[in-house]
Design a protein around this motif. Structure first.
Motif, PDB file in Angstrom:
ATOM      1  N   VAL A 109       9.620  43.389   4.974  1.00 37.22           N
ATOM      2  CA  VAL A 109      10.709  44.349   5.150  1.00 37.22           C
ATOM      3  C   VAL A 109      11.900  43.689   5.838  1.00 37.22           C
ATOM      4  O   VAL A 109      11.737  42.973   6.825  1.00 37.22           O
ATOM      5  CB  VAL A 109      10.250  45.564   5.988  1.00 37.22           C
ATOM      6  CG1 VAL A 109      11.288  46.678   5.919  1.00 37.22           C
ATOM      7  CG2 VAL A 109       8.896  46.063   5.513  1.00 37.22           C
ATOM      8  N   THR A 110      13.098  43.957   5.294  1.00 39.75           N
ATOM      9  CA  THR A 110      14.328  43.447   5.907  1.00 39.75           C
ATOM     10  C   THR A 110      15.339  44.565   6.100  1.00 39.75           C
ATOM     11  O   THR A 110      15.528  45.086   7.192  1.00 39.75           O
ATOM     12  CB  THR A 110      14.970  42.341   5.053  1.00 39.75           C
ATOM     13  OG1 THR A 110      14.019  41.337   4.766  1.00 39.75           O
ATOM     14  CG2 THR A 110      16.136  41.699   5.798  1.00 39.75           C
ATOM     15  N   SER A 111      16.002  44.946   5.009  1.00 38.49           N
ATOM     16  CA  SER A 111      17.157  45.841   5.102  1.00 38.49           C
ATOM     17  C   SER A 111      16.810  47.186   5.728  1.00 38.49           C
ATOM     18  O   SER A 111      17.607  47.743   6.494  1.00 38.49           O
ATOM     19  CB  SER A 111      17.769  46.056   3.714  1.00 38.49           C
ATOM     20  OG  SER A 111      18.201  44.825   3.174  1.00 38.49           O
ATOM     21  N   TYR A 112      15.609  47.687   5.434  1.00 36.08           N
ATOM     22  CA  TYR A 112      15.221  48.990   5.990  1.00 36.08           C
ATOM     23  C   TYR A 112      15.159  48.966   7.509  1.00 36.08           C
ATOM     24  O   TYR A 112      15.324  50.009   8.162  1.00 36.08           O
ATOM     25  CB  TYR A 112      13.862  49.420   5.416  1.00 36.08           C
ATOM     26  CG  TYR A 112      13.340  50.695   6.038  1.00 36.08           C
ATOM     27  CD1 TYR A 112      13.901  51.933   5.725  1.00 36.08           C
ATOM     28  CD2 TYR A 112      12.304  50.656   6.969  1.00 36.08           C
ATOM     29  CE1 TYR A 112      13.441  53.093   6.319  1.00 36.08           C
ATOM     30  CE2 TYR A 112      11.834  51.812   7.563  1.00 36.08           C
ATOM     31  CZ  TYR A 112      12.410  53.029   7.236  1.00 36.08           C
ATOM     32  OH  TYR A 112      11.953  54.178   7.838  1.00 36.08           O
ATOM     33  N   LEU A 113      14.955  47.795   8.092  1.00 38.34           N
ATOM     34  CA  LEU A 113      14.865  47.694   9.549  1.00 38.34           C
ATOM     35  C   LEU A 113      16.193  47.990  10.236  1.00 38.34           C
ATOM     36  O   LEU A 113      16.219  48.249  11.438  1.00 38.34           O
ATOM     37  CB  LEU A 113      14.412  46.284   9.955  1.00 38.34           C
ATOM     38  CG  LEU A 113      13.063  45.794   9.414  1.00 38.34           C
ATOM     39  CD1 LEU A 113      12.831  44.360   9.858  1.00 38.34           C
ATOM     40  CD2 LEU A 113      11.933  46.699   9.875  1.00 38.34           C
ATOM     41  N   PHE A 114      17.264  47.966   9.460  1.00 39.26           N
ATOM     42  CA  PHE A 114      18.601  48.130  10.031  1.00 39.26           C
ATOM     43  C   PHE A 114      19.158  49.521   9.764  1.00 39.26           C
ATOM     44  O   PHE A 114      19.001  50.076   8.676  1.00 39.26           O
ATOM     45  CB  PHE A 114      19.554  47.085   9.456  1.00 39.26           C
ATOM     46  CG  PHE A 114      19.326  45.708  10.008  1.00 39.26           C
ATOM     47  CD1 PHE A 114      20.146  45.204  11.003  1.00 39.26           C
ATOM     48  CD2 PHE A 114      18.273  44.927   9.544  1.00 39.26           C
ATOM     49  CE1 PHE A 114      19.931  43.935  11.524  1.00 39.26           C
ATOM     50  CE2 PHE A 114      18.053  43.661  10.065  1.00 39.26           C
ATOM     51  CZ  PHE A 114      18.883  43.172  11.052  1.00 39.26           C
ATOM     52  N   GLU A 115      19.808  50.068  10.771  1.00 33.30           N
ATOM     53  CA  GLU A 115      20.491  51.353  10.665  1.00 33.30           C
ATOM     54  C   GLU A 115      21.854  51.210  11.342  1.00 33.30           C
ATOM     55  O   GLU A 115      21.929  50.829  12.510  1.00 33.30           O
ATOM     56  CB  GLU A 115      19.660  52.442  11.339  1.00 33.30           C
ATOM     57  CG  GLU A 115      20.131  53.842  11.042  1.00 33.30           C
ATOM     58  CD  GLU A 115      19.137  54.888  11.504  1.00 33.30           C
ATOM     59  OE1 GLU A 115      19.205  56.013  10.980  1.00 33.30           O
ATOM     60  OE2 GLU A 115      18.284  54.575  12.370  1.00 33.30           O
ATOM     61  N   ASN A 116      22.892  51.458  10.559  1.00 30.25           N
ATOM     62  CA  ASN A 116      24.264  51.264  11.051  1.00 30.25           C
ATOM     63  C   ASN A 116      24.488  49.846  11.568  1.00 30.25           C
ATOM     64  O   ASN A 116      25.154  49.621  12.582  1.00 30.25           O
ATOM     65  CB  ASN A 116      24.593  52.276  12.156  1.00 30.25           C
ATOM     66  CG  ASN A 116      24.506  53.713  11.676  1.00 30.25           C
ATOM     67  OD1 ASN A 116      24.930  54.026  10.556  1.00 30.25           O
ATOM     68  ND2 ASN A 116      23.943  54.591  12.486  1.00 30.25           N
ATOM     69  N   GLY A 117      23.887  48.894  10.865  1.00 31.32           N
ATOM     70  CA  GLY A 117      24.109  47.490  11.180  1.00 31.32           C
ATOM     71  C   GLY A 117      23.290  46.925  12.325  1.00 31.32           C
ATOM     72  O   GLY A 117      23.425  45.745  12.658  1.00 31.32           O
ATOM     73  N   ARG A 118      22.423  47.732  12.927  1.00 32.75           N
ATOM     74  CA  ARG A 118      21.609  47.270  14.054  1.00 32.75           C
ATOM     75  C   ARG A 118      20.126  47.525  13.776  1.00 32.75           C
ATOM     76  O   ARG A 118      19.764  48.459  13.056  1.00 32.75           O
ATOM     77  CB  ARG A 118      22.002  47.985  15.351  1.00 32.75           C
ATOM     78  CG  ARG A 118      23.468  47.882  15.711  1.00 32.75           C
ATOM     79  CD  ARG A 118      23.948  46.454  15.935  1.00 32.75           C
ATOM     80  NE  ARG A 118      23.228  45.789  17.018  1.00 32.75           N
ATOM     81  CZ  ARG A 118      23.567  44.557  17.454  1.00 32.75           C
ATOM     82  NH1 ARG A 118      24.558  43.885  16.894  1.00 32.75           N
ATOM     83  NH2 ARG A 118      22.889  44.006  18.451  1.00 32.75           N
ATOM     84  N   LEU A 119      19.283  46.704  14.371  1.00 38.59           N
ATOM     85  CA  LEU A 119      17.850  46.901  14.220  1.00 38.59           C
ATOM     86  C   LEU A 119      17.437  48.245  14.800  1.00 38.59           C
ATOM     87  O   LEU A 119      17.872  48.632  15.880  1.00 38.59           O
ATOM     88  CB  LEU A 119      17.089  45.780  14.925  1.00 38.59           C
ATOM     89  CG  LEU A 119      17.065  44.441  14.186  1.00 38.59           C
ATOM     90  CD1 LEU A 119      16.644  43.316  15.126  1.00 38.59           C
ATOM     91  CD2 LEU A 119      16.114  44.501  12.994  1.00 38.59           C
ATOM     92  N   SER A 120      16.574  48.951  14.066  1.00 40.89           N
ATOM     93  CA  SER A 120      16.160  50.290  14.453  1.00 40.89           C
ATOM     94  C   SER A 120      14.667  50.319  14.786  1.00 40.89           C
ATOM     95  O   SER A 120      13.826  50.147  13.897  1.00 40.89           O
ATOM     96  CB  SER A 120      16.451  51.280  13.318  1.00 40.89           C
ATOM     97  OG  SER A 120      15.827  52.528  13.551  1.00 40.89           O
TER      98      SER A 120
END
Length: 260
Positions: A109-120
């Motif tokens: 997993v990569t992109s899903y880990l990010f929300e509004n450009g920051r790690l979530s």
């Protein structure tokens, strides 16, 4: 230190591409190699040689004209080697379990880990609820900038403000089982490894880490061993003869068996 093979799928075919050239617009990329063999051929090859932990990567965006072909090609690999391969590309909390059920040992997993450009962390917890920490790999592939290695998302097309370092890996290792790190700047260029990145990764002593990018010779493998303190697994792509390169797959397998 282990050899972790790959099956990169783009436009429904197993390929080796120059990572930095991948573009969702037109589903385009500079290609090093396009196989006439299907993904199951490579999965079976890895299975028969007893190599686990290789990664299958879907390089098309969901909804693109080629995504269904790429998706089906990926499932063929999982079917050929159930429990032996990891899978990544568009993974999120809603589809992760389906890939595990289809035979993947882990989801990457990569992109899903990010929300509004920051790690979530909230998204990380949702993933853990979906499949369990032991089935999760965080792909923190990165691109070098003046201030460090920045994590790249969206199939390496978006460079985030998150800087990869040993401290960040330590913060995240309670949420996953392994890390996969592509050195995007050298990925697919057959130009040698990103030694500085390897040395930085060697400062982390937690979960398993797999490095990908630029490995082209046994000399590079030895640099990985010494610079990575024998802790970092590695992937070879374009340099292997099975992907059109000069480094013989069988010799790499034999070399690593002698190392045990």
């Amino acid at each position: 230190m282990e050899f972790r093979p790959c099956i990169d799928i783009h436009n429904g075919k197993v390929k080796q591409i120059v990572g930095s050239t991948l573009n969702d617009e037109g589903d385009s990329a500079v290609e090093n190699f396009v196989s006439h063999w299907g993904s199951s051929y490579f999965a079976t090859l890895y299975r028969d040689n007893g190599i686990k932990g290789g990664h299958v990567i879907l390089l098309n965006k969901a909804g693109s004209p080629f995504f269904e072909d790429t998706y089906n090609c990926a499932l063929e690999a999982l079917k050929a080697y159930p429990g032996g391969l990891q899978i990544g590309g568009g993974i999120n909390d809603t589809n992760a379990a389906g890939f595990i059920e289809a035979g993947a040992s882990h989801v990457i997993v990569t992109s899903y880990l990010f929300e509004n450009g920051r790690l979530s962390r909230d998204r990380m917890k949702k993933l853990e609820s979906a499949v369990g920490r032991k089935c999760i790999v965080f792909d923190l592939s990165c691109i070098k900038r003046e201030d460090g290695y920045h994590i790249a998302t969206d199939r390496w097309q978006t460079v985030t403000d998150e800087i990869l370092n040993a401290g960040l890996l330590e913060e995240l290792d309670d949420y996953c089982d392994e890390f996969l790190i592509h050195a995007v700047d050298v990925e697919g260029k057959n130009s040698g490894i990103e030694k500085e990145l390897v040395e930085m990764l060697a400062g982390y002593e937690g979960n398993a880490v797999t490095y990908a990018g630029g490995v082209r010779s046994f000399e590079d493998i030895e640099v990985l061993r010494t610079s990575g303190k024998s802790r970092i697994n590695f992937t070879i792509g374009s340099a292997l003869d099975i992907f059109g390169g000069n480094l013989k797959f069988e010799e790499v397998v034999s070399y690593m068996k002698k190392d045990r």
